[in-house]
Design a protein around this motif. Structure first.
Motif, short mmCIF file in Angstrom:
data_model
loop_
_atom_site.label_atom_id
_atom_site.label_comp_id
_atom_site.label_asym_id
_atom_site.label_seq_id
_atom_site.Cartn_x
_atom_site.Cartn_y
_atom_site.Cartn_z
N ASP A 1 -9.64 5.68 -1.46
CA ASP A 1 -10.69 4.66 -1.46
C ASP A 1 -10.45 3.82 0.14
O ASP A 1 -10.42 2.35 -1.05
CB ASP A 1 -11.43 4.85 -2.96
CG ASP A 1 -12.82 4.04 -2.73
OD1 ASP A 1 -12.83 3.57 -1.61
OD2 ASP A 1 -13.22 3.56 -3.61
N GLU A 2 -10.46 4.15 1.18
CA GLU A 2 -10.47 2.42 1.68
C GLU A 2 -9.08 2.42 1.84
O GLU A 2 -8.84 0.50 1.77
CB GLU A 2 -11.10 1.73 1.73
CG GLU A 2 -13.00 2.38 1.58
CD GLU A 2 -13.90 1.33 1.92
OE1 GLU A 2 -13.58 0.26 2.35
OE2 GLU A 2 -15.28 1.09 1.57
N PRO A 3 -8.07 3.37 1.36
CA PRO A 3 -6.56 2.66 1.65
C PRO A 3 -5.70 1.69 2.87
O PRO A 3 -5.53 1.04 2.64
CB PRO A 3 -5.61 3.50 1.41
CG PRO A 3 -6.68 4.27 2.21
CD PRO A 3 -7.95 4.07 1.80
N THR A 4 -6.71 1.89 3.66
CA THR A 4 -6.30 0.82 4.89
C THR A 4 -7.84 -0.81 5.59
O THR A 4 -7.03 -1.18 6.14
CB THR A 4 -5.83 1.76 6.67
OG1 THR A 4 -7.38 1.89 6.26
CG2 THR A 4 -4.75 3.25 6.13
N THR A 5 -8.90 -0.48 4.75
CA THR A 5 -9.25 -1.88 5.14
C THR A 5 -8.92 -3.32 5.26
O THR A 5 -8.93 -3.68 5.98
CB THR A 5 -10.46 -1.03 4.30
OG1 THR A 5 -10.91 -0.33 3.99
CG2 THR A 5 -11.83 -2.32 4.67
N ILE B 1 -0.81 -1.94 11.41
CA ILE B 1 -0.44 -1.21 9.87
C ILE B 1 -0.95 -0.07 9.34
O ILE B 1 -0.87 1.42 8.93
CB ILE B 1 -0.55 -1.97 9.13
CG1 ILE B 1 0.08 -3.38 9.41
CG2 ILE B 1 0.00 -1.68 7.27
CD1 ILE B 1 2.07 -2.92 9.50
N GLN B 2 -2.29 -0.23 9.80
CA GLN B 2 -3.40 1.05 9.11
C GLN B 2 -3.63 2.22 9.83
O GLN B 2 -3.57 3.27 9.42
CB GLN B 2 -5.35 0.49 10.28
CG GLN B 2 -6.01 -0.63 8.70
CD GLN B 2 -7.64 -0.94 9.61
OE1 GLN B 2 -7.85 0.42 10.62
NE2 GLN B 2 -7.76 -1.07 8.96
N GLN C 1 0.93 -1.47 -0.07
CA GLN C 1 0.45 0.17 0.22
C GLN C 1 1.21 1.55 0.24
O GLN C 1 0.69 2.43 -0.57
CB GLN C 1 -1.06 0.09 0.65
CG GLN C 1 -2.09 0.90 1.39
CD GLN C 1 -2.98 0.51 0.37
OE1 GLN C 1 -2.52 0.62 -1.43
NE2 GLN C 1 -3.98 0.80 0.18
N ARG C 2 1.96 0.75 0.52
CA ARG C 2 2.83 2.28 0.81
C ARG C 2 3.23 2.30 -0.90
O ARG C 2 3.71 3.63 -1.21
CB ARG C 2 4.25 2.43 1.75
CG ARG C 2 4.17 2.06 2.99
CD ARG C 2 5.37 1.84 3.97
NE ARG C 2 4.64 2.63 4.94
CZ ARG C 2 4.44 1.54 5.92
NH1 ARG C 2 4.73 0.59 5.86
NH2 ARG C 2 4.28 1.56 7.43
N VAL C 3 3.71 1.48 -1.75
CA VAL C 3 3.97 1.35 -2.91
C VAL C 3 2.97 2.62 -3.87
O VAL C 3 3.32 3.16 -4.15
CB VAL C 3 4.35 0.71 -3.37
CG1 VAL C 3 4.61 0.28 -5.09
CG2 VAL C 3 5.75 -0.34 -3.07
#
Ligand SMILES: Nc1ncnc2c1ncn2[C@@H]1O[C@H](COP(=O)(O)OP(=O)(O)OP(=O)(O)O)[C@@H](O)[C@H]1O
Ligand SMILES: [Mg+2]
Lengths: 323, 323
Positions: free
Chosen positions: B180-184, B190-191, B162-164
């Motif tokens: 758009d809900e990038p941590t779901t 990590i969230q 997700q960092r990439v």
């Protein structure tokens, strides 16, 4: 990777052993080749001499073991009919089939994949529907019929292209090739088209299905959101995503065309392996059949191995995780 | 003050399907200032993602923006030709998606995907693009970025992937990132990290964030303002603290009551009875009325969007007190 390679080779050897037994016994059961080869009015001593010369007076298992022993030193025996080493016979026919098969399969891929990608990219366009209808045609029309129509149209009616044979050849690496001369190409063209139509239809379907699926993925959405152009998305992202099934079918089609281009080779009198195997079945030329089928098995195994290696190169998840 | 960075007014996005017209987004209005963090919350299917994609001009067919205006930095995005929109996407408005395993291309190296994103807008050399990729990866906290460039997505953990994706979204320092809900899809620790990092990154670069989530708790720790969405409409909007402390719309109240943190330990969480109506057949008037304990006859008629200062809501029977 090495362990995997060895395992694949052992598998291949086993398959070829089983294959050779089946073919050996099978051909023996079909009939006695000597009935075909020796004139019925030949005197008994000539008959006995010939039978003994080919070792056909021995029990079947002994014949098989002798054959197997010879194979291990690279000797596949003598053709009953052509009276020359089977290996030389097959190798002399291989190049013509090789160039025909490669031309057909490469042509099918180079035309079929772009058409399929286009049809998958714009599934609702009229041109896409036309492409898909053509591919259904390619699937459903029998090869021999297309071959005859091609000859009737381009050779008989229009007189543009020759109806059969290999044409002029050029020697390269000690082998005769047609694809190096213009005349050779004119001979290669029709049989290659004949073989390519079905494969092209398949490539179109495969590429379309893959592209349609890929276009709906978040990968493509994300690439669009990053502002990539549609051309870049298709050429860099989608093509790579759909390459694995395409390579698989490419390999399998190449293998089966090399081994079984019989119909086309017969129609266009193309002096390739397909014609050789048909002739040797008619003549019950057992050594040729056995050697041929073993080589076909070897061919398929090699192709599968190469495909696996290409997979690993195309999809990094396969090369590191597994094997 | 001058015109806000982004001004959305009366936006409606609809999908014309065989079953009928899906009104995914109806009459949505809001504005976003430079560097602001805006939270967009609502349950699954309420139209949050479609709102995000509408801003980018990336609504999937058969969907289209039926009405409304999206003004971005003096330009009208609704009706803007695709090439012009493409030039904005990734460069000035970027987006990060929910599942990084689905958004990154599994068969392209991270470096390739990042250089493609750089070169989509800036015609720089490959080497230059790689340098910028390394810089972007370092900025989002990926250690040893230079070496990780040739790795493939599956070689990264979920959080790293997700960092990439975030690095790709930030590579052109856009004015707005739609997250758009990038941590779901990530685990809780990590969230929190990613949330924190994105806030810092946005602050450093002056990027405005539209943070989409169905999880009120996550968004409220981040956003300065909240938009609460229900069945395609914004039902309430206001400064985060005000919305949390003094919700005016019964739906917002319901969302707050169903948060684990607000319920006394050991007690069942409160749930909003019923479920969201089908977007194919929205009831006239307030779409929440069938589930609302305050609903009355007037709720079946038009419900005006009442704006008072920085807050607004769409309800005939507001709860809480007006200030
Ligand atoms: N391609 C499409 N065709 C038809 N309907 C669609 C399409 N995409 C979205 N919708 C409809 O739009 C509505 C809103 O979808 P959206 O993805 O915006 O919801 P969301 O709020 O993001 O939900 P989630 O939290 O599950 O992501 C859904 O009811 C969905 O059925
Ligand atoms: Mg969504």
């Amino acid at each position: 990777m090495l362990g995997y390679f060895i395992q694949r080779c052992l598998q291949a050897i086993l398959v070829m052993l089983v294959m050779s037994v089946i073919v050996f016994v099978g051909v023996y059961a079909i009939g006695n080749p000597m009935e075909v080869l020796i004139p019925p009015d030949a005197p008994q001593d000539v008959r006995n001499f010939i039978i003994a010369r080919f070792g056909l007076d021995r029990p079947l298992w002994e014949q098989y073991l002798t054959f197997l022993g010879n194979v291990f030193v690279g000797d596949f025996g003598y053709s009953f009919v052509y009276n020359m080493p089977v290996l030389d016979l097959i190798l002399s026919r291989l190049p013509s089939t090789l160039e025909l098969a490669l031309t057909a399969v490469l042509g099918a891929a180079l035309i079929g994949v772009p058409l399929g990608v286009y049809a998958g990219y714009r599934p609702n366009a009229v041109s896409s529907h036309t492409i898909m209808s053509l591919s259904i045609l390619g699937f459903s029309v029998p090869t021999f019929w297309v071959g005859l129509i091609l000859i009737l149209t381009f050779a008989v009616s229009l007189g543009w292209l020759p109806a059969g044979g290999r044409g002029e050849t050029v020697t390269l690496w000690g082998v005769e090739w047609s694809f190096l001369t213009a005349n050779g190409w004119s001979h290669l063209f029709l049989p290659a088209i004949n073989l390519a139509l079905f494969k092209m239809a398949m490539m179109i379907r495969l590429a379309r299905a893959g592209t349609q699926e890929a276009m709906l993925t978040d990968t493509v959405k994300f690439a669009r959101a990053a502002g990539l152009s549609e051309a870049t998305i298709v050429l860099r992202h989608v093509l790579k995503l759909i390459s694995i099934p395409i390579i698989t079918v490419f390999g399998l089609e190449l293998g089966s065309t090399l081994a079984f281009a019989v119909v086309t080779e017969t129609i266009f009198s193309w002096p390739g392996l397909g014609k050789l195997i048909i002739d040797s079945i008619t003549n019950l030329d057992r050594p040729v059949m056995v050697a041929y089928l073993i080589l076909v098995a070897l061919l398929f195994m090699t192709i599968n191995l190469v495909i696996d290696l290409i997979y690993a190169a195309l999809d990094p998840r396969l090369s590191r995780g597994g094997a | 003050m001058s015109e806000p960075l982004l001004q959305v007014a009366g936006l409606s996005t609809q999908f014309h399907t065989q079953a009928g017209v899906v009104k995914a987004v109806s009459d949505v209005s809001f504005s976003l200032e430079r560097g602001q963090i805006l939270g967009l919350v609502g349950e699954s299917g309420s139209g949050k993602s479609v709102t995000g994609f509408s801003l980018l001009g990336l609504v999937d067919p058969p969907g289209r923006i039926a009405e409304g205006s999206i003004r971005f930095d003096g330009q009208e995005l609704v009706g803007m030709p695709q090439p012009d929109l493409r030039a904005l996407r990734g460069k000035r408005i970027a987006m990060v998606f929910q599942d990084p395993m689905m958004t990154l291309n599994p068969v392209l190296s991270v470096g390739t995907q990042m250089t493609l994103a750089v070169r989509a807008h800036d015609k720089v050399s490959k080497q230059m693009a790689r340098d910028r990729a390394v810089e972007a990866l370092t900025r989002v906290g990926i250690p040893d970025a230079g070496h990780r460039l040739d790795a493939y997505p599956h070689q990264f953990s979920g959080g790293m992937r997700q960092r990439v994706a975030i690095a790709i979204a930030m590579i052109h320092s856009p004015d707005i990132i739609i997250a758009d809900e990038p941590t779901t899809a990530l685990d809780v620790s990590i969230q929190a990290q990613i949330l924190h990092e994105m806030r810092e990154l946005a602050k450093d670069s002056g990027t405005a964030l539209i943070w989409i989530s169905h999880d009120l708790a996550t968004v409220s720790s981040l956003a300065e303002r909240l938009l609460v969405m229900y069945a395609g409409t914004i039902v309430e909007e206001g400064p985060t603290a005000r919305v949390l402390r003094n919700p005016r719309h019964p739906y917002t109240r319901g969302l707050l009551d169903s948060l684990p943190a607000t319920a006394p330990p050991g007690q069942n969480l409160q749930q909003i009875p019923g479920s969201m109506p089908s977007l194919l057949a929205l009831p006239p008037g307030c779409a929440f009325a069938p589930r609302c304990s305050f609903a009355s006859e007037v709720c079946n008629g038009d419900v005006p969007y009442l704006v008072t200062g920085p807050s607004a809501f769409r309800c005939h029977h507001p709860i809480g007190e007006a200030k």
